[in-house]
Design an enzyme around this catalytic site. Sequence first.
Site, PDB file in Angstrom:
ATOM      1  N   HIS A  88     -14.407 -52.496 -75.904  1.00 13.13           N
ATOM      2  CA  HIS A  88     -14.486 -51.195 -76.583  1.00 13.13           C
ATOM      3  C   HIS A  88     -15.729 -50.442 -76.128  1.00 13.13           C
ATOM      4  O   HIS A  88     -16.798 -51.020 -75.926  1.00 13.13           O
ATOM      5  CB  HIS A  88     -14.441 -51.347 -78.108  1.00 13.13           C
ATOM      6  CG  HIS A  88     -15.590 -52.080 -78.740  1.00 13.13           C
ATOM      7  ND1 HIS A  88     -16.722 -51.446 -79.149  1.00 13.13           N
ATOM      8  CD2 HIS A  88     -15.762 -53.386 -79.034  1.00 13.13           C
ATOM      9  CE1 HIS A  88     -17.548 -52.327 -79.692  1.00 13.13           C
ATOM     10  NE2 HIS A  88     -16.999 -53.526 -79.624  1.00 13.13           N
ATOM     11  N   ASP A 119     -23.341 -54.556 -77.800  1.00 13.91           N
ATOM     12  CA  ASP A 119     -21.995 -54.440 -78.397  1.00 13.91           C
ATOM     13  C   ASP A 119     -21.392 -53.106 -77.983  1.00 13.91           C
ATOM     14  O   ASP A 119     -21.490 -52.128 -78.706  1.00 13.91           O
ATOM     15  CB  ASP A 119     -22.112 -54.565 -79.918  1.00 13.91           C
ATOM     16  CG  ASP A 119     -20.773 -54.678 -80.608  1.00 13.91           C
ATOM     17  OD1 ASP A 119     -19.755 -54.783 -79.909  1.00 13.91           O
ATOM     18  OD2 ASP A 119     -20.748 -54.649 -81.842  1.00 13.91           O
ATOM     19  N   GLU A 146     -12.841 -49.392 -81.968  1.00 10.33           N
ATOM     20  CA  GLU A 146     -13.019 -50.735 -82.507  1.00 10.33           C
ATOM     21  C   GLU A 146     -13.971 -50.738 -83.689  1.00 10.33           C
ATOM     22  O   GLU A 146     -13.745 -51.420 -84.683  1.00 10.33           O
ATOM     23  CB  GLU A 146     -13.534 -51.672 -81.408  1.00 10.33           C
ATOM     24  CG  GLU A 146     -13.297 -53.153 -81.691  1.00 10.33           C
ATOM     25  CD  GLU A 146     -14.398 -53.813 -82.500  1.00 10.33           C
ATOM     26  OE1 GLU A 146     -14.166 -54.904 -83.021  1.00 10.33           O
ATOM     27  OE2 GLU A 146     -15.496 -53.234 -82.631  1.00 10.33           O
ATOM     28  N   GLU A 173     -16.804 -59.338 -76.494  1.00 14.62           N
ATOM     29  CA  GLU A 173     -17.690 -59.099 -77.641  1.00 14.62           C
ATOM     30  C   GLU A 173     -18.879 -60.018 -77.399  1.00 14.62           C
ATOM     31  O   GLU A 173     -18.775 -60.940 -76.574  1.00 14.62           O
ATOM     32  CB  GLU A 173     -16.998 -59.471 -78.971  1.00 14.62           C
ATOM     33  CG  GLU A 173     -15.855 -58.551 -79.399  1.00 14.62           C
ATOM     34  CD  GLU A 173     -16.301 -57.158 -79.837  1.00 14.62           C
ATOM     35  OE1 GLU A 173     -17.520 -56.890 -79.841  1.00 14.62           O
ATOM     36  OE2 GLU A 173     -15.425 -56.337 -80.153  1.00 14.62           O
TER      37      GLU A 173
HETATM   38 ZN    ZN Z   1     -17.997 -55.053 -80.570  1.00 13.89          ZN
END
Ligand code: ZN
Length: 374
Positions: A88, A119, A146, A173
């Site tokens: 994402h 992230d 996300e 992730e």
């Molecule tokens: Zn994430």
Amino acid sequence: MTATNNMVYANKVNGKQVIEQIVEHLSFLVTQDSCNPPRLLSLDDALFIETQQFFQNQGFAVSLTDHDKGRISLFAQRGKPDILFNVHLDTVPITGQWQYPPLQCSVVEDKAYGRGVCDIKGAVACLMALAESTDHDMAVLFTTDEEGTDSCCVSEFIASNDLSSYQQVVVAEPTDCLARLSHRGYVSAQGQFHGENGHSSSVNALKGNAIHQANQWMAQAINLAEKACNESNPAGVCFNLGHIKGGEKNNMIASDCALGFSLRVPPGLKSEQVYKQFTALAKGEHIDWQHSMMAPALPEQAHMLKPALAFCKKHQLAQGDAVNFWTEAALFAQAGIPALVLGPGNIAQAHSIDEWVTLNQLQSCHDIYLGLIR
Ligand SMILES: [Zn+2]
């Protein structure tokens, strides 16, 4: 093959070290504000125009899909790969006082700082570096919804494409570059009990009171939750009553009672089914159940673990424990495509002020992904 052994793959591209290449891509990505909320993204943002151009230049066929409300998917494929990488592009908003400018990638000693580096734009940068430095078959799906627990991009992608050519989906992730094969599903739900209002002296008070009705359901639900706990899974389905509100006054029969609860469903169980078990404890005209989130576990069917394990063995991937956060890998596994979670950085730095990822993690992730595609 451990992350460190993978370092031998490190090479130079156009005279640049791989890590320089990764940081260059990461710098571009971090300057592209993709905070969600507010997720004010559109197809003419440089993020999509330049990323599309970049992948086209590397021989990928690229498609961009606008799902409205800032939900955009970029799918790029070169050749006929059997692995799909999903990452994402959206990040959580920028809050608090940062020492480093959040929309810039600052490299200080062995770390890169900036919103989304951990992230999970770091993984996007690794994939871009790979697309550039190799000519292996590759497929990537980048999404932008996300962080809003929306998952429209991935759901729509699964619904509108034949994914049978992919043996494995790798969802990035922050997992410390360890393959994570499982996590719990998540259900968030609300119940609204409707009683008959009236004077508390009425014969209706005992059964017609919405709070009494809710209380009966709660007792049964707690009982059911206790039965789901055992030695190997002491938290069971993590049933939690989050809030309850109802009634007006001590001498009035409560006509309404609203409550909310959540479940964290362990792998091997279906979130929808567990939700139904709980809500079936109180049904009828006097009760409305609604769920605001219904996310499957990874995987929700135990047999889906087998191909992911075989994939780890084949590629000698180091495995970590189940993760405690939910990922979109669960959606792919639910659709019958083996999926695992693997990306650079640690979840402790995700969503944090002065978010960072180590250059070592980025390099390791790049090398592990390279091992997967070649
Ligand atoms: Zn994430």
